[in-house]
Design a protein around this motif. Structure first.
Motif, mmCIF file in Angstrom:
data_model
loop_
_atom_site.group_PDB
_atom_site.id
_atom_site.type_symbol
_atom_site.label_atom_id
_atom_site.label_comp_id
_atom_site.label_asym_id
_atom_site.label_seq_id
_atom_site.Cartn_x
_atom_site.Cartn_y
_atom_site.Cartn_z
ATOM 1 N N GLY A 245 70.726 -22.913 77.192
ATOM 2 C CA GLY A 245 71.158 -23.969 76.481
ATOM 3 C C GLY A 245 71.514 -25.233 77.428
ATOM 4 N N ARG A 246 71.418 -26.101 77.183
ATOM 5 C CA ARG A 246 71.819 -27.492 77.811
ATOM 6 C C ARG A 246 72.898 -28.337 77.400
ATOM 7 N N GLU A 247 73.088 -29.512 78.033
ATOM 8 C CA GLU A 247 74.234 -30.206 77.595
ATOM 9 C C GLU A 247 73.967 -30.847 76.168
ATOM 10 N N PRO A 248 74.863 -30.936 75.255
ATOM 11 C CA PRO A 248 74.733 -30.949 74.001
ATOM 12 C C PRO A 248 74.185 -32.686 73.906
ATOM 13 N N VAL A 249 73.338 -32.996 72.888
ATOM 14 C CA VAL A 249 72.670 -34.222 72.819
ATOM 15 C C VAL A 249 73.825 -35.019 72.125
ATOM 16 N N GLU B 111 63.441 -27.383 82.073
ATOM 17 C CA GLU B 111 62.187 -26.872 82.802
ATOM 18 C C GLU B 111 61.707 -25.903 82.089
ATOM 19 N N PRO B 112 60.395 -25.578 82.268
ATOM 20 C CA PRO B 112 59.667 -24.211 81.611
ATOM 21 C C PRO B 112 60.224 -23.061 82.168
ATOM 22 N N ILE B 113 60.421 -22.020 81.267
ATOM 23 C CA ILE B 113 61.032 -20.606 81.600
ATOM 24 C C ILE B 113 59.936 -19.505 81.299
ATOM 25 N N LYS B 114 59.879 -18.570 82.488
ATOM 26 C CA LYS B 114 59.201 -17.651 82.438
ATOM 27 C C LYS B 114 59.563 -16.665 81.314
ATOM 28 N N ILE B 115 58.388 -16.271 80.534
ATOM 29 C CA ILE B 115 58.859 -15.290 79.306
ATOM 30 C C ILE B 115 59.392 -13.991 79.702
ATOM 31 N N PHE C 270 50.224 -21.837 80.826
ATOM 32 C CA PHE C 270 51.124 -22.830 80.969
ATOM 33 C C PHE C 270 51.010 -24.162 79.956
ATOM 34 N N GLU C 271 52.104 -24.453 79.495
ATOM 35 C CA GLU C 271 51.997 -25.570 78.479
ATOM 36 C C GLU C 271 52.545 -26.696 79.002
ATOM 37 N N GLU C 272 52.085 -27.962 78.548
ATOM 38 C CA GLU C 272 52.380 -29.284 79.033
ATOM 39 C C GLU C 272 53.044 -30.052 77.752
ATOM 40 N N LEU C 273 53.800 -31.003 77.798
ATOM 41 C CA LEU C 273 54.241 -31.654 76.556
ATOM 42 C C LEU C 273 53.499 -32.917 76.761
ATOM 43 N N LEU C 274 53.033 -33.413 77.721
ATOM 44 C CA LEU C 274 52.056 -34.681 77.827
ATOM 45 C C LEU C 274 50.969 -34.382 78.946
ATOM 46 N N ASN C 275 49.838 -35.001 78.687
ATOM 47 C CA ASN C 275 48.912 -34.743 79.879
ATOM 48 C C ASN C 275 49.128 -36.129 80.608
ATOM 49 N N GLU C 276 48.118 -35.973 81.973
ATOM 50 C CA GLU C 276 48.389 -37.252 82.810
ATOM 51 C C GLU C 276 48.345 -38.612 82.129
ATOM 52 N N ASN C 277 47.412 -38.891 81.311
ATOM 53 C CA ASN C 277 47.197 -39.881 80.867
ATOM 54 C C ASN C 277 48.111 -40.349 80.025
ATOM 55 N N GLU C 278 49.207 -39.600 79.388
ATOM 56 C CA GLU C 278 49.865 -39.739 78.204
ATOM 57 C C GLU C 278 51.421 -40.129 78.491
ATOM 58 N N THR D 72 57.335 -6.379 75.107
ATOM 59 C CA THR D 72 55.875 -6.539 75.650
ATOM 60 C C THR D 72 55.843 -8.132 75.935
ATOM 61 N N VAL D 73 55.260 -8.403 77.319
ATOM 62 C CA VAL D 73 55.095 -9.656 77.644
ATOM 63 C C VAL D 73 53.562 -9.846 78.015
ATOM 64 N N THR D 74 53.077 -10.938 77.815
ATOM 65 C CA THR D 74 51.486 -10.864 77.962
ATOM 66 C C THR D 74 51.194 -11.215 79.372
ATOM 67 N N ASP D 75 52.087 -11.781 80.104
ATOM 68 C CA ASP D 75 51.502 -11.876 81.409
ATOM 69 C C ASP D 75 52.869 -12.400 82.335
ATOM 70 N N ALA D 76 53.109 -11.897 83.374
ATOM 71 C CA ALA D 76 54.210 -11.899 84.439
ATOM 72 C C ALA D 76 54.494 -13.350 84.576
ATOM 73 N N GLU D 77 53.483 -14.175 84.779
ATOM 74 C CA GLU D 77 53.434 -15.617 85.056
ATOM 75 C C GLU D 77 53.604 -16.622 84.047
ATOM 76 N N MET D 78 53.660 -16.160 82.771
ATOM 77 C CA MET D 78 53.496 -17.166 81.928
ATOM 78 C C MET D 78 54.762 -17.688 81.439
ATOM 79 N N THR D 79 54.605 -19.211 81.392
ATOM 80 C CA THR D 79 56.012 -19.952 81.062
ATOM 81 C C THR D 79 55.887 -20.618 79.758
ATOM 82 N N ARG D 80 57.055 -21.006 79.220
ATOM 83 C CA ARG D 80 56.846 -21.904 78.055
ATOM 84 C C ARG D 80 58.222 -22.752 78.183
#
Length: 609
Positions: free
Chosen positions: A260-264, A506-510, A542-550, A467-475
């Motif tokens: 969790g993070r600081e409350p909004v 920050e993204p978190i490793k699964i 790895f997943e993005e929330l915005l690509n470079e042009n956005e 079960t984890v699909t990949d040790a480096e996968m982040t979300r």
């Protein structure tokens, strides 16, 4: 013991104490000569007895639960005794020839408080020391020696069935070291938890620090898990402030607490002006996000809540919950069964209820499952969105908020592509409509249906492996309440056509998520192993929330950004819809990607893969 029996015993005990007190006081005050006549003593004793019972009833001394006695109860005793002595002094003055035996009355006052108070508090001591059997309770360490920690200890001692025996505190405040709180020692600082657990045979720990930083919480949980000590904590500040849960209601620590993070902080005024008194419609109202949006919206007293969903049980459940929690607020709640793929039904609902705001949360979101069922993904996520959006346009809805996903950024899978296409549909409609169409894009939601947390919990219950699909996968991860609050806030910021992006931290490793859950469940990775299974169809590493042009600089609100996305080509959308029924599953995937990427981009992506 019945109330009547208890009342009689207390009155009898007080009568004996009061009758004795003034004679003992006269002997103490005047030990060598009988200054006070016996008749005056008897009159004073009778007056004191009468006044005591009058003021005892006035200050409820016979109605208090003395096993929980504290400063408030002591104050009531002092008031009753003091007023009784003053009344007796007046009687004594009139009956003894205008003489008041001040020394005797002062001693009587002190004896009265000592004996009346002592008779009450002795029960608490007996109960704590002898009646309750600590051998049946878990030796408990309280982390935090502030007011919250004190309340926790008071609750544990007051509840015979709590099952917890407080042993001591740890606290980082230097001024509290080697001190005692509620007769319990401060045994050290947070860094000493490991040695305190070993030296004092601690079986359970309770974290009583409301605003504990996550990194410290993580270390505490890690230390306690290594020592096989169960860890609980007080409820969230939000639950305490709203009165949903009391501080005494301890909860197990969840992965959400560690991440969790600081409350909004919401702009309450803006949301109130936007929601209060309006009709609000939520599609997918029975789902994880949809139902939480409903809960959050109810705080702002909309006029009507239209709960639309395909599953009858989920809609029934959220309707019953809202009626139970908010039934006294006078908000009209309408549970509506309807499928967003049914265009006629969506138009019928919007025309009948005329909502001012629509939150469109209905969607298929499971990535691998949608790879196998691309047609259903398009029907629900794209055509369903188009149906509700066009109904909003026709019937003059003010604001339409689409719940989107980070998987819509540079999509490599069917689910992500359909969510991006849904964004394009509403962006295209915004160009010609008086309705403000916006989308809110965020990542994975902890605890939602279909997320990894419920899956991991089931695997742990069965003894593993996890079960984890990949040790480096982040979300990216966010809690359901935080995501829902930001969705509502984003709606107030809508001007039309925006893709709002929530700050997911920050993204978190699964694999780290899996480890945390294993430890929180009281196991080690040796007992519950983690198994790497390989990436599933359609998944990204790895997943993005915005690509470079956005990326647009700066937040428009705390943790909310506005993305800049490519405009949809209306002709491509129309062409896709026209030939949708004739496309095979493989061809359908190709056509989805063609709409989202131009030919050069698609060529480059195909070459990369």
């Amino acid at each position: 013991m019945t109330y009547r029996t208890r009342l009689i015993l207390l009155i009898l005990m007080d009568s004996i104490i009061v009758s004795m007190a003034i004679f003992v006081a006269a002997w103490i005050a005047y030990p060598f000569e009988p200054v006070i006549h016996t008749s005056s003593l008897i009159i004073s004793a009778i007056a004191l007895l009468i006044f005591h019972h009058i003021f005892a009833f006035k200050y409820h001394l016979y109605n208090k639960v003395w096993s929980f006695a504290s400063v408030g109860e002591l104050t009531a005793i002092v008031k009753a005794v003091t007023l009784s002595i003053i009344g007796t002094a007046v009687v004594q003055y009139l009956a003894s020839g205008f003489v008041i035996y001040k020394r005797a009355l002062l001693v009587t006052w002190m004896l009265h408080i000592l004996m009346i108070g002592g008779s009450r508090f002795i029960w608490r001591v007996l109960r704590d020391k002898y009646i309750q059997k600590p051998k049946d309770k878990k030796r408990t360490l309280i982390i935090g020696a502030g007011s919250t920690g004190a309340m926790i200890v008071k609750h544990m001692r007051g509840q015979s069935n709590s099952g917890l025996l407080p042993v001591g505190f740890v606290d980082d405040n230097p001024s509290k070291q080697k001190m005692h709180l509620y007769d319990l020692p401060i045994l050290g600082k947070l860094k000493d938890i490991d040695s305190v657990i070993k030296n004092h045979h601690i079986e359970q720990a309770v974290i009583a620090i409301p605003s504990l930083p996550n990194n410290i919480l993580h270390e505490i949980v890690k230390t306690c898990n290594q020592q096989k000590v169960k860890t609980q904590m007080i409820p969230s500040i939000e639950d305490l402030m709203t009165g949903k849960i009391a501080v005494s209601h301890l909860k197990d620590i969840e992965v959400e607490d560690l991440l969790g993070r600081e409350p909004v902080e919401l702009d309450i005024q803006a949301i109130s002006e936007y929601v209060t008194g309006n009709t609000v419609m939520i599609t997918g109202a029975g789902g994880s996000i949809g139902s939480e949006i409903c809960r959050q919206l109810m705080r702002f007293t909309p006029k009507k809540m239209i709960l639309v969903g395909h599953g009858e049980f989920s809609i029934y459940s959220i309707e019953m919950e809202l009626r139970e929690k908010f039934g006294e607020m006078g908000i009209e709640i309408f549970p509506i069964i309807g499928d967003v793929q049914d265009r006629f039904r969506m138009f019928e609902i919007v025309e009948k209820y005329r909502p001012a705001i629509i939150y469109h949360a209905a969607a298929h979101k499971h990535v691998p499952l949608m790879e196998y069922n691309p047609r259903e993904a398009v029907k629900n996520n794209v055509i369903g969105t188009k149906n509700v959006a066009e109904a909003a346009d026709v019937f003059g809805v003010k604001t339409f908020v689409l719940i989107s996903s980070d998987k819509a950024v540079n999509p490599t899978n069917v689910m992500g592509a359909t969510k991006r296409l849904a964004e394009m549909v509403i962006q295209n409609m915004n160009n010609t409509s008086h309705t403000k169409f916006v989308a809110v894009r965020f990542g994975n939601v902890l605890g939602s249906r279909g997320s990894v947390i419920p899956l991991f919990k089931k695997q742990i219950e069965k003894g593993g492996p996890v079960t984890v699909t990949d040790a480096e996968m982040t979300r990216y991860f966010m809690t359901i309440p935080e995501a829902s609050r930001l969705v509502i806030q984003a709606g107030t910021l809508a001007k039309g056509g925006e893709i709002f992006v929530l700050d997911m931290g920050e993204p978190i490793k699964i694999i780290d998520l899996a480890r945390n859950l294993i430890h929180l469940s009281g196991f080690t990775e040796k007992e519950i192993p983690i198994k790497i299974t390989g990436i599933r169809p359609g998944e990204k590493m790895f997943e993005e929330l915005l690509n470079e042009n956005e990326i647009l600089p700066g937040e428009v609100y705390d943790k909310i950004y506005v993305g800049r996305t490519n405009e949809a080509n209306p002709d491509k959308l129309v062409d896709f819809m026209n030939k949708f029924d004739d496309l095979s599953d493989e061809k359908l995937k190709d056509e989805l990607m063609k709409i989202i990427y131009d030919d050069n981009e698609l060529h480059a992506r195909t070459a990369e893969q």
